[in-house]
Design a protein around this motif. Structure first.
Motif, PDB file in Angstrom:
ATOM      1  N   GLN A  88       0.868  -1.250  -0.065  1.00  0.00           N
ATOM      2  CA  GLN A  88       0.023  -0.021   0.056  1.00  0.00           C
ATOM      3  C   GLN A  88       0.823   1.421  -0.091  1.00  0.00           C
ATOM      4  O   GLN A  88       2.072   1.249   0.252  1.00  0.00           O
ATOM      5  N   VAL A  89       0.271   2.228  -0.316  1.00  0.00           N
ATOM      6  CA  VAL A  89       1.023   3.564  -0.196  1.00  0.00           C
ATOM      7  C   VAL A  89       0.363   4.345   1.037  1.00  0.00           C
ATOM      8  O   VAL A  89      -0.592   4.800   1.354  1.00  0.00           O
ATOM      9  N   THR A  90       1.768   4.678   1.793  1.00  0.00           N
ATOM     10  CA  THR A  90       1.603   5.238   2.964  1.00  0.00           C
ATOM     11  C   THR A  90       2.067   6.917   2.969  1.00  0.00           C
ATOM     12  O   THR A  90       3.106   6.849   2.500  1.00  0.00           O
ATOM     13  N   ALA A  91       1.213   7.860   3.357  1.00  0.00           N
ATOM     14  CA  ALA A  91       1.798   9.155   2.935  1.00  0.00           C
ATOM     15  C   ALA A  91       1.831   9.718   4.185  1.00  0.00           C
ATOM     16  O   ALA A  91       1.159   9.563   5.228  1.00  0.00           O
TER      17      ALA A  91
ATOM     18  N   ILE B 185       3.808   5.799  -9.305  1.00  0.00           N
ATOM     19  CA  ILE B 185       3.321   5.237  -7.764  1.00  0.00           C
ATOM     20  C   ILE B 185       2.536   4.327  -7.861  1.00  0.00           C
ATOM     21  O   ILE B 185       2.404   3.130  -7.385  1.00  0.00           O
ATOM     22  N   HIS B 186       1.232   4.570  -8.513  1.00  0.00           N
ATOM     23  CA  HIS B 186       0.236   3.593  -8.404  1.00  0.00           C
ATOM     24  C   HIS B 186       0.586   2.302  -9.144  1.00  0.00           C
ATOM     25  O   HIS B 186       0.086   1.257  -8.594  1.00  0.00           O
ATOM     26  N   GLU B 187       1.372   2.311 -10.254  1.00  0.00           N
ATOM     27  CA  GLU B 187       2.084   1.097 -10.716  1.00  0.00           C
ATOM     28  C   GLU B 187       2.857   0.518  -9.815  1.00  0.00           C
ATOM     29  O   GLU B 187       2.771  -0.747  -9.604  1.00  0.00           O
ATOM     30  N   LEU B 188       3.604   1.251  -9.152  1.00  0.00           N
ATOM     31  CA  LEU B 188       4.678   0.507  -8.370  1.00  0.00           C
ATOM     32  C   LEU B 188       4.037  -0.271  -7.197  1.00  0.00           C
ATOM     33  O   LEU B 188       4.701  -1.059  -6.581  1.00  0.00           O
ATOM     34  N   LYS B 189       2.981   0.264  -6.594  1.00  0.00           N
ATOM     35  CA  LYS B 189       2.489  -0.274  -5.417  1.00  0.00           C
ATOM     36  C   LYS B 189       2.107  -1.933  -5.347  1.00  0.00           C
ATOM     37  O   LYS B 189       1.681  -2.436  -4.868  1.00  0.00           O
ATOM     38  N   LYS B 190       1.819  -2.088  -6.774  1.00  0.00           N
ATOM     39  CA  LYS B 190       1.500  -3.596  -7.004  1.00  0.00           C
ATOM     40  C   LYS B 190       2.641  -4.546  -6.555  1.00  0.00           C
ATOM     41  O   LYS B 190       2.534  -5.542  -6.147  1.00  0.00           O
TER      42      LYS B 190
END
Lengths: 542, 285
Positions: B65-68, B224-229
């Motif tokens: 997941q992406v955590t900001a 970033i959307h791609e990488l979070k996979k």
């Protein structure tokens, strides 16, 4: 209005620009004075024959002209002229000032000859006869001049042979003899069994005897060659009719300065230049070439760079990258900076005490015991001089390296570390390559400083005349313990220590020019390497 | 430690009381334990030994997941990020306490091999920092450090990484040109490619778009959307819209404290804390 002018900042721009222009002008003037004095020296001037009021005559080339001091401001200015009249063996002085008012006439005699001699400086005059084995073989200018040229070429060939035998063959023999003598001493010292020692020494003595034999043969050969050369003589006259007999072999070159076209003059100019670069000095260094000094200077600077660059760079790496920054490191840094301001003669004294006496003396005790009491490393030499200079220039390298290391962006280091590289990998792959141009800048500065330094060398290994170069054909080829000649010291020696300062003046200028050129050339080489690296790395300016 | 501190605008911010009586979120509520990639417990950090830059941070970062991290300047979000790959070690006098567990390993342990950790936790910096080498060498740098010297293998890694960073099409014909010749946005994508070339588990991004123009920013966000996979991503940003766009979880930090941490849409729509609401609505910060 004036206030506005001040506030505009224009005066400051003028001040800064003017200061820069003044500095450039001074440098240009320096190079112009040195260059003009040096480069004209080899150009063959015409010989002027001047009649004087008292009936005397002089033959010489004009060197200078000036206002007679007493006449200055008295309305009518009078001049006097300096002639190089040569013929030191006849009159004791090479130069003569003549008031212009005393001259009644002048001419450029076509048959005037200019002889450069191995001894006594040049001779200006006229050729009368050429003799072989005491017999006159040519008389009068038309016959004698061609005969002189022919015999001169022959004697020069013989001289070349003599030099080869003296320098190479006899040098080799002396080297072998020296080695054998050391071997004898070593045997005496180390061999405990007396019978074996006696046998070994006997064998060595036999070798020595055979080399002695070879030496005798060479000496005879030499004597024969000298004998051959002493067969040829010439009689010359100066302009006042004084006669002088000269050995043709004692002439370096002879020419007719008033009877040469431009090409011949240019050829002579080039030949003299060649001699200057590639020959050994003569006549207490005031004539001949400076090759040993060029060689010594370049070699010393190279050895110094090989030592100082790794040393300084590694020290700076520790100081900047590994040491914990604190009061101690700051103190070390201040000390290093101050080291650059220590008078160079102090480094010389340190080099003499530490390198020459302490280290060199110990080396002699340990490894060259058998040549004692003649010191090998325990006396000044090119290695010790180079190390002393390395010590002198190491602050320059440390400061430049530290500055270029600190100019490497933190982002690069962090980027590398964040990829899992260790500190050493980061240093090796990112930081040091990036700092390389700056490190080379430091090297350039160190080389420039080192090449021009004279004072510390005078007590750590420079001599006014070195019999051999520090590199030759005997193993191990590089003889770093040898004394050497240096252009900077050469300038001091020729210009201020020679008995005939006036005659040596052009030599001083020429050597100065050469030293400047060598420093520039070494710098350009380093800058070229730096630019190649920089274009390969293609980033940042230092 | 606790309670009232003054915010820059002068109004009081209520800080969560200590110890452990619930600091606004329940870590276990965010997912099962298996899903947790990074577990931060009671993390305190001081740069000079006197002032606390990070105060008792507790946080679980979810895998994949992406955590900001958001918050005003100086709130400690970059510091926290740099704790995760121990880049703060480079700063003299920096002391840390508490615990951070990444992939089951206690990373604050002084005996840990930080280079090992940094291979597993990659980082993209605020200012694009390509090395002064060719594009190829930039990407191959990490693998080489890992000990991969096989030419074919390196070629594969470089291509794959550049493709993942959406830079392959632009860079494939100039792989052996100097990387500094690329544009700013390309620089940052190259840095992302360089980071993922060593196949880390976590990618840290420290304000990766702050030096970029809007178009380059969009590209990075898509990336970033791609990488979070494949990777767990932690991103620090000043830009709240960006946090809302790219992240699944958001942490709001203020003056070294973690004020609120939760799912992004919840934090931005119905924040629990007054300070969070003030910040995201632009009343201070």
């Amino acid at each position: 209005m004036f206030k506005g002018f001040l506030r505009s900042g224009d005066p400051f721009i003028w001040l800064t620009g003017g200061t820069l222009a003044f500095s450039l002008l001074m440098i240009a003037a320096l190079i112009w004075i040195v260059g003009a004095n040096a480069l004209g020296f080899f150009w063959p001037d015409q010989l002027r024959a001047v009649d004087l009021q008292d009936g005397q005559k002089i033959l010489g080339s004009v060197r200078a002209q000036e206002v007679i001091p007493q006449s200055a401001g008295a309305g009518q200015e009078q001049y006097r002229t300096q002639f190089q009249v040569a013929n030191r063996d006849l009159y004791g002085s090479d130069f003569r000032w003549v008031d212009d008012s005393l001259m009644t006439g002048h001419a450029f005699p076509e048959q005037a000859i200019y002889l450069e001699r191995y001894e006594w400086g040049p001779f200006f005059g006229f050729l009368t006869t050429v003799r072989q084995d005491g017999e006159i073989v040519a008389e009068g200018f038309d016959q004698a001049w061609p005969k002189f040229l022919e015999l001169h070429a022959r004697t020069q060939d013989t001289l070349d042979n003599i030099h080869t035998i003296e320098k190479k063959d006899i040098g080799d023999i002396n080297y072998e003899l020296e080695q054998l003598r050391i071997e004898v001493k070593r045997t005496q010292r180390q061999e405990t069994d007396p019978t074996r020692a006696a046998a070994k020494i006997a064998a060595l003595e036999e070798d020595i005897a055979s080399w002695q034999q070879a030496y005798e043969e060479k000496a005879q050969e030499l004597a024969a060659l000298y004998q051959e050369n002493s067969r040829y003589h010439m009689t010359v006259q100066d302009i006042n009719g004084k006669e002088k007999e000269l050995a043709i072999a004692g002439v370096v070159r002879g020419f007719l300065p008033n009877n040469m076209n431009w090409f011949e003059r240019f050829g002579l100019y080039v030949a003299r230049f060649w001699e200057f670069f590639w020959e050994d000095p003569r006549e207490a260094n005031t004539e001949g070439g400076v090759f040993p000094a060029i060689f010594g200077t370049v070699m010393m600077v190279i050895i110094m760079s090989i030592v100082v660059v790794p040393f300084g760079v590694v020290a700076a790496l520790y100081l900047r990258e590994y040491a914990k920054q604190g009061p101690l490191v700051r103190a070390v840094r201040i000390a290093v900076n101050n080291l650059a301001g220590v008078p160079s003669i102090v480094f010389g004294v340190f080099g003499l005490g530490f390198f020459v006496y302490a280290i060199g003396g110990t080396l002699d005790q340990l490894f060259y015991q058998d040549s004692l009491p003649t010191p090998t490393y325990g006396t000044g030499g090119i290695l010790w001089a180079s190390l002393t200079l390395a010590l002198l220039t190491v602050p320059v390298v440390i400061v430049a390296t530290e500055e270029s290391l600190s100019a490497i962006p933190t982002e690069w280091r962090e980027g590398s570390l964040a990829l899992g590289a260790t500190k050493w990998e980061t240093l090796q792959k990112i930081v040091i390559p990036g700092a390389l141009p700056g490190i080379l800048t430091g090297t350039i500065l160190a080389m420039a400083r080192g090449a021009g330094e004279v004072a510390p060398l005078m007590i750590t290994g420079v001599v006014k005349l070195a019999p051999t170069l520090p590199v030759d054909g005997h193993w191990p080829f590089f003889h770093l313990e040898r004394k050497f000649m240096h252009l900077g010291f050469h300038i001091y020696d020729v210009g201020f220590q020679s008995p005939n300062v006036e005659a040596a003046k052009p030599m001083v200028f020429m050597t100065t020019l050469l030293l400047i050129v060598i420093v520039i050339a070494l710098n350009l080489a380093a800058i070229a390497i730096r630019n190649r690296l920089r274009s390969r790395l293609r980033f940042g300016a230092f | 430690m606790e309670s009232q501190e003054k915010s820059p605008l002068g109004h009081a911010v209520t800080l969560p009381p200590r110890p452990d009586s619930g600091n606004g979120h329940d870590p276990t509520a965010l997912g099962t334990r298996d899903n947790v990639e990074v577990e931060i417990r009671d993390l305190c950090l001081s740069y000079d030994g006197r002032t606390q830059t990070l105060k008792h941070i507790d946080m679980d970062i979810t895998k994949g997941q992406v955590t900001a991290f958001i918050g005003p300047s100086g709130c400690g979000k970059s510091t926290l990020l740099r704790c995760l790959n121990r880049l703060n070690d480079l700063i003299d006098g920096c002391t840390t306490s508490g615990s951070i567990v990444v992939g089951g390993i206690q990373i604050l342990d002084q005996t840990l091999d930080v280079t090992e950790l940094r291979k597993r936790v990659g980082m993209v910096f605020q200012k694009p920092n390509p090395f002064p080498k060719t594009i190829y060498e930039n990407v191959a740098y990490g693998p080489r450090v890992l000990g991969i010297h096989n030419k074919a293998q390196l070629n594969d890694i470089v291509e794959k990484s550049l493709r993942s960073a959406a830079l392959w099409e632009e860079a494939k014909d100039r792989l052996h040109d100097n990387a500094l010749g690329l544009s700013g946005g390309q620089h940052q994508r190259l840095c992302i490619a360089r980071t993922i070339a060593v196949e880390p588990e976590v990618v840290l991004m420290d304000e990766p778009c702050s030096a970029l123009d809007p178009i380059a920013t969009t590209k990075i966000e898509e990336l970033i959307h791609e990488l979070k996979k494949q990777y767990t991503i932690v991103i620090v940003t000043h830009n709240m819209q960006q946090a809302a766009r790219v992240s699944d979880f958001t942490a709001f930090m203020y003056l070294g404290e973690l004020i609120e941490f939760g799912k992004t849409e919840k934090l931005f729509t119905t924040p629990e804390k007054q300070a969070t609401e003030d910040y995201i609505t632009g009343r201070f910060g």
